[in-house]
Scaffold this motif. Structure first.
Motif, PDB file in Angstrom:
ATOM      1  N   GLY A 183     -10.937  10.360 -14.048  1.00  0.00           N
ATOM      2  CA  GLY A 183     -11.541   9.894 -15.280  1.00  0.00           C
ATOM      3  C   GLY A 183     -13.017   9.564 -15.152  1.00  0.00           C
ATOM      4  N   GLN A 184     -13.548   9.594 -13.926  1.00  0.00           N
ATOM      5  CA  GLN A 184     -14.940   9.171 -13.746  1.00  0.00           C
ATOM      6  C   GLN A 184     -15.804  10.106 -12.915  1.00  0.00           C
ATOM      7  OE1 GLN A 184     -15.121   5.566 -11.196  1.00  0.00           O
ATOM      8  NE2 GLN A 184     -12.891   5.596 -11.161  1.00  0.00           N
ATOM      9  N   VAL A 185     -15.248  11.275 -12.493  1.00  0.00           N
ATOM     10  CA  VAL A 185     -16.039  12.203 -11.673  1.00  0.00           C
ATOM     11  C   VAL A 185     -15.960  13.618 -12.233  1.00  0.00           C
ATOM     12  CG1 VAL A 185     -15.661  10.799  -9.596  1.00  0.00           C
ATOM     13  CG2 VAL A 185     -14.148  12.744 -10.074  1.00  0.00           C
ATOM     14  N   ASP A 186     -16.867  14.481 -11.753  1.00  0.00           N
ATOM     15  CA  ASP A 186     -16.900  15.884 -12.187  1.00  0.00           C
ATOM     16  C   ASP A 186     -16.120  16.801 -11.255  1.00  0.00           C
ATOM     17  OD1 ASP A 186     -18.741  15.269 -14.330  1.00  0.00           O
ATOM     18  OD2 ASP A 186     -20.305  15.097 -12.805  1.00  0.00           O
ATOM     19  N   VAL A 187     -16.084  16.449  -9.970  1.00  0.00           N
ATOM     20  CA  VAL A 187     -15.436  17.272  -8.944  1.00  0.00           C
ATOM     21  C   VAL A 187     -14.676  16.333  -8.011  1.00  0.00           C
ATOM     22  CG1 VAL A 187     -15.818  18.879  -7.011  1.00  0.00           C
ATOM     23  CG2 VAL A 187     -17.297  18.990  -9.009  1.00  0.00           C
ATOM     24  N   ARG A 193     -10.103  18.501 -13.434  1.00  0.00           N
ATOM     25  CA  ARG A 193     -11.272  18.410 -12.569  1.00  0.00           C
ATOM     26  C   ARG A 193     -11.178  19.468 -11.472  1.00  0.00           C
ATOM     27  NH1 ARG A 193     -12.536  16.359 -16.288  1.00  0.00           N
ATOM     28  NH2 ARG A 193     -13.188  14.225 -16.755  1.00  0.00           N
ATOM     29  N   PRO A 194     -12.227  20.268 -11.245  1.00  0.00           N
ATOM     30  CA  PRO A 194     -12.206  21.179 -10.095  1.00  0.00           C
ATOM     31  C   PRO A 194     -11.938  20.364  -8.829  1.00  0.00           C
ATOM     32  CG  PRO A 194     -14.156  21.554 -11.462  1.00  0.00           C
ATOM     33  CD  PRO A 194     -13.518  20.294 -11.962  1.00  0.00           C
ATOM     34  N   SER A 195     -10.900  20.753  -8.090  1.00  0.00           N
ATOM     35  CA  SER A 195     -10.475  19.950  -6.933  1.00  0.00           C
ATOM     36  C   SER A 195     -10.282  20.861  -5.731  1.00  0.00           C
ATOM     37  CB  SER A 195      -9.174  19.216  -7.254  1.00  0.00           C
ATOM     38  OG  SER A 195      -9.346  18.365  -8.369  1.00  0.00           O
ATOM     39  N   TYR A 196     -10.763  20.415  -4.569  1.00  0.00           N
ATOM     40  CA  TYR A 196     -10.762  21.247  -3.372  1.00  0.00           C
ATOM     41  C   TYR A 196     -10.157  20.490  -2.197  1.00  0.00           C
ATOM     42  CZ  TYR A 196     -14.162  23.660  -6.314  1.00  0.00           C
ATOM     43  OH  TYR A 196     -14.781  24.289  -7.373  1.00  0.00           O
ATOM     44  N   LEU A 197      -9.234  21.154  -1.488  1.00  0.00           N
ATOM     45  CA  LEU A 197      -8.650  20.596  -0.269  1.00  0.00           C
ATOM     46  C   LEU A 197      -9.433  21.151   0.912  1.00  0.00           C
ATOM     47  CD1 LEU A 197      -6.396  19.040   1.235  1.00  0.00           C
ATOM     48  CD2 LEU A 197      -5.010  21.133   1.121  1.00  0.00           C
ATOM     49  N   GLU A 243     -21.954  25.626  -4.121  1.00  0.00           N
ATOM     50  CA  GLU A 243     -21.738  26.000  -5.533  1.00  0.00           C
ATOM     51  C   GLU A 243     -20.692  25.128  -6.227  1.00  0.00           C
ATOM     52  OE1 GLU A 243     -19.457  29.084  -2.961  1.00  0.00           O
ATOM     53  OE2 GLU A 243     -21.382  28.008  -2.918  1.00  0.00           O
ATOM     54  N   TRP A 244     -19.862  24.428  -5.433  1.00  0.00           N
ATOM     55  CA  TRP A 244     -18.876  23.529  -6.052  1.00  0.00           C
ATOM     56  C   TRP A 244     -19.561  22.424  -6.862  1.00  0.00           C
ATOM     57  CZ3 TRP A 244     -15.426  22.408  -1.132  1.00  0.00           C
ATOM     58  CH2 TRP A 244     -14.692  23.561  -0.810  1.00  0.00           C
ATOM     59  N   PHE A 245     -20.803  22.106  -6.502  1.00  0.00           N
ATOM     60  CA  PHE A 245     -21.471  20.940  -7.083  1.00  0.00           C
ATOM     61  C   PHE A 245     -22.558  21.317  -8.085  1.00  0.00           C
ATOM     62  CE2 PHE A 245     -20.212  20.283  -2.618  1.00  0.00           C
ATOM     63  CZ  PHE A 245     -19.121  19.458  -2.848  1.00  0.00           C
ATOM     64  N   ARG A 277     -26.434  17.247   3.105  1.00  0.00           N
ATOM     65  CA  ARG A 277     -27.176  18.499   3.325  1.00  0.00           C
ATOM     66  C   ARG A 277     -27.642  19.099   1.993  1.00  0.00           C
ATOM     67  NH1 ARG A 277     -22.616  20.114   6.728  1.00  0.00           N
ATOM     68  NH2 ARG A 277     -22.125  21.692   5.167  1.00  0.00           N
ATOM     69  N   PHE A 278     -26.942  18.742   0.910  1.00  0.00           N
ATOM     70  CA  PHE A 278     -27.269  19.312  -0.394  1.00  0.00           C
ATOM     71  C   PHE A 278     -28.221  18.426  -1.193  1.00  0.00           C
ATOM     72  CE2 PHE A 278     -22.599  20.600   0.127  1.00  0.00           C
ATOM     73  CZ  PHE A 278     -22.928  21.712   0.888  1.00  0.00           C
ATOM     74  N   GLY A 279     -28.562  17.272  -0.652  1.00  0.00           N
ATOM     75  CA  GLY A 279     -29.479  16.379  -1.344  1.00  0.00           C
ATOM     76  C   GLY A 279     -29.079  14.935  -1.165  1.00  0.00           C
ATOM     77  N   GLU A 280     -29.797  14.044  -1.825  1.00  0.00           N
ATOM     78  CA  GLU A 280     -29.555  12.609  -1.703  1.00  0.00           C
ATOM     79  C   GLU A 280     -28.239  12.239  -2.381  1.00  0.00           C
ATOM     80  OE1 GLU A 280     -32.063   8.466  -2.518  1.00  0.00           O
ATOM     81  OE2 GLU A 280     -32.968  10.434  -2.963  1.00  0.00           O
ATOM     82  N   ILE A 281     -27.490  11.318  -1.797  1.00  0.00           N
ATOM     83  CA  ILE A 281     -26.243  10.854  -2.412  1.00  0.00           C
ATOM     84  C   ILE A 281     -26.237   9.339  -2.520  1.00  0.00           C
ATOM     85  CG2 ILE A 281     -24.915  12.853  -1.586  1.00  0.00           C
ATOM     86  CD1 ILE A 281     -23.607  11.003   0.496  1.00  0.00           C
ATOM     87  N   GLU A 282     -25.503   8.858  -3.520  1.00  0.00           N
ATOM     88  CA  GLU A 282     -25.280   7.424  -3.691  1.00  0.00           C
ATOM     89  C   GLU A 282     -23.772   7.199  -3.615  1.00  0.00           C
ATOM     90  OE1 GLU A 282     -25.484   4.048  -7.247  1.00  0.00           O
ATOM     91  OE2 GLU A 282     -26.046   6.134  -7.640  1.00  0.00           O
TER      92      GLU A 282
END
Length: 309
Positions: free
Chosen positions: A210-214, A238-242, A252-254, A282-287
């Motif tokens: 309910g609060q995320v995109d992936v 939600r697109p979900s990956y194991l 590309e997932w993000f 590696r893909f950028g800054e995260i919080e």
């Protein structure tokens, strides 16, 4: 900036922690090699780590030398395996999760009432094979509501059901409802007997969705509970990956994502979660934030042979 929400709870449950520590204590007390029948838990990284420390994983008991310390995995084993170990005089340390052992006891209790048993679970799963082999009665395995419609039983009045522990209340309720409708006299355990860890981790993913995109789930392909976490995220849109670890991340997932939910199956260590966080950097800054959720404080006793290790 990508916002990462950590699921709470996630990762190791008490049964998995206990099983891994049983192997570690056995290595410390008896020295390597220690032989483990099947993977101690369904996680490649955990198995490889224990292998480097002297654990030897085998499929069958006849691969174990006479007199060698033998550990049964967290998933439990069939009675015939216990008997074969005893016949060979193998010193056995049983790492069966206490919640799995509870299901075995329930099955034996129902068998003692001369009931046939319906086991709700996944065909071929180590826990299911162990449970079927622990119950001295006819056991029917059902995986879907459709399987319930096809069930052929001897006496509909003498029927009971039990469930695989890595299924949650939500996973089993449709099948149990179908069983109850078709066989009104069927008996089964209280829903409180469902594995707490499975239920908690699944609820955390429902809340995450309910609060995320992936959604990312850290866990091995052969982990039933990890696969189910990914499926739940997908079912909730939600697109979900194991993923096994950070090496599996695909940029590309993000694309277009602002928030990512991160959880781990009950047999995945927290070090892998932290590795995925580093991989995301590696893909950028995260919080990073952590979801409000259930705090688990369950602990299980160790086998008597290892209480001093």
């Amino acid at each position: 900036m990508l916002r990462v929400v950590l699921a709470q709870p996630r990762g190791f449950c008490a049964g998995v922690e206990r099983a891994i520590e049983i192997v570690e204590r056995a290595l410390k007390k008896y020295g390597p090699p220690i032989y483990v029948r099947h993977e101690i838990v369904h996680n490649r990284h955990v198995v490889e780590d224990l292998r480097t420390r002297g654990a030897v994983f085998v499929d069958e008991l006849d691969e174990i030398p006479p007199g060698a310390i033998t550990v049964f995995s967290a998933h439990g084993v069939a009675k015939r395996v216990e008997e074969a170990a005893a016949e060979r005089g193998l010193p056995v340390i049983d790492a069966t999760c206490p919640l799995v052992a509870k299901v075995h006891n329930e099955g034996r209790r129902y068998a003692g009432q001369e009931r046939e048993i319906v086991l709700v679970g996944h065909a071929g799963h180590a826990e299911v094979e162990g449970t079927i082999g622990q119950v001295p009665a006819k056991v029917h395995l059902v995986q879907t509501v459709e399987d319930v419609a096809r069930l052929q039983v001897t006496d509909p009045e003498k029927l009971a059901y039990i469930t695989q522990t890595t299924l949650s209340v939500d996973d089993t309720k449709g099948i149990i409802a179908a069983l109850t409708q078709r066989f009104p006299s069927i008996v089964g355990p209280n829903v409180r007997d469902i594995c707490y860890a499975t239920q908690n981790r699944q609820q955390a993913v429902r809340d995450l969705a309910g609060q995320v995109d992936v959604i990312l789930v850290v866990g091995s392909r052969n982990s039933s509970n990890s696969n189910r976490l990914r499926e739940i995220g997908q079912e909730l849109g939600r697109p979900s990956y194991l993923i096994d670890d950070a090496d599996a991340l695909q940029p590309e997932w993000f694309d277009g994502a602002r928030t990512v939910g991160l959880t781990a199956g009950a047999s995945a260590p927290e070090t892998l979660v932290q590795g995925v966080l580093n991989g995301l950097r590696r893909f950028g800054e995260i919080e990073i934030t952590t979801q409000d959720g259930v705090a688990e404080d369950v602990r299980f006793r160790f086998p008597a042979q290892l209480t001093d290790a």
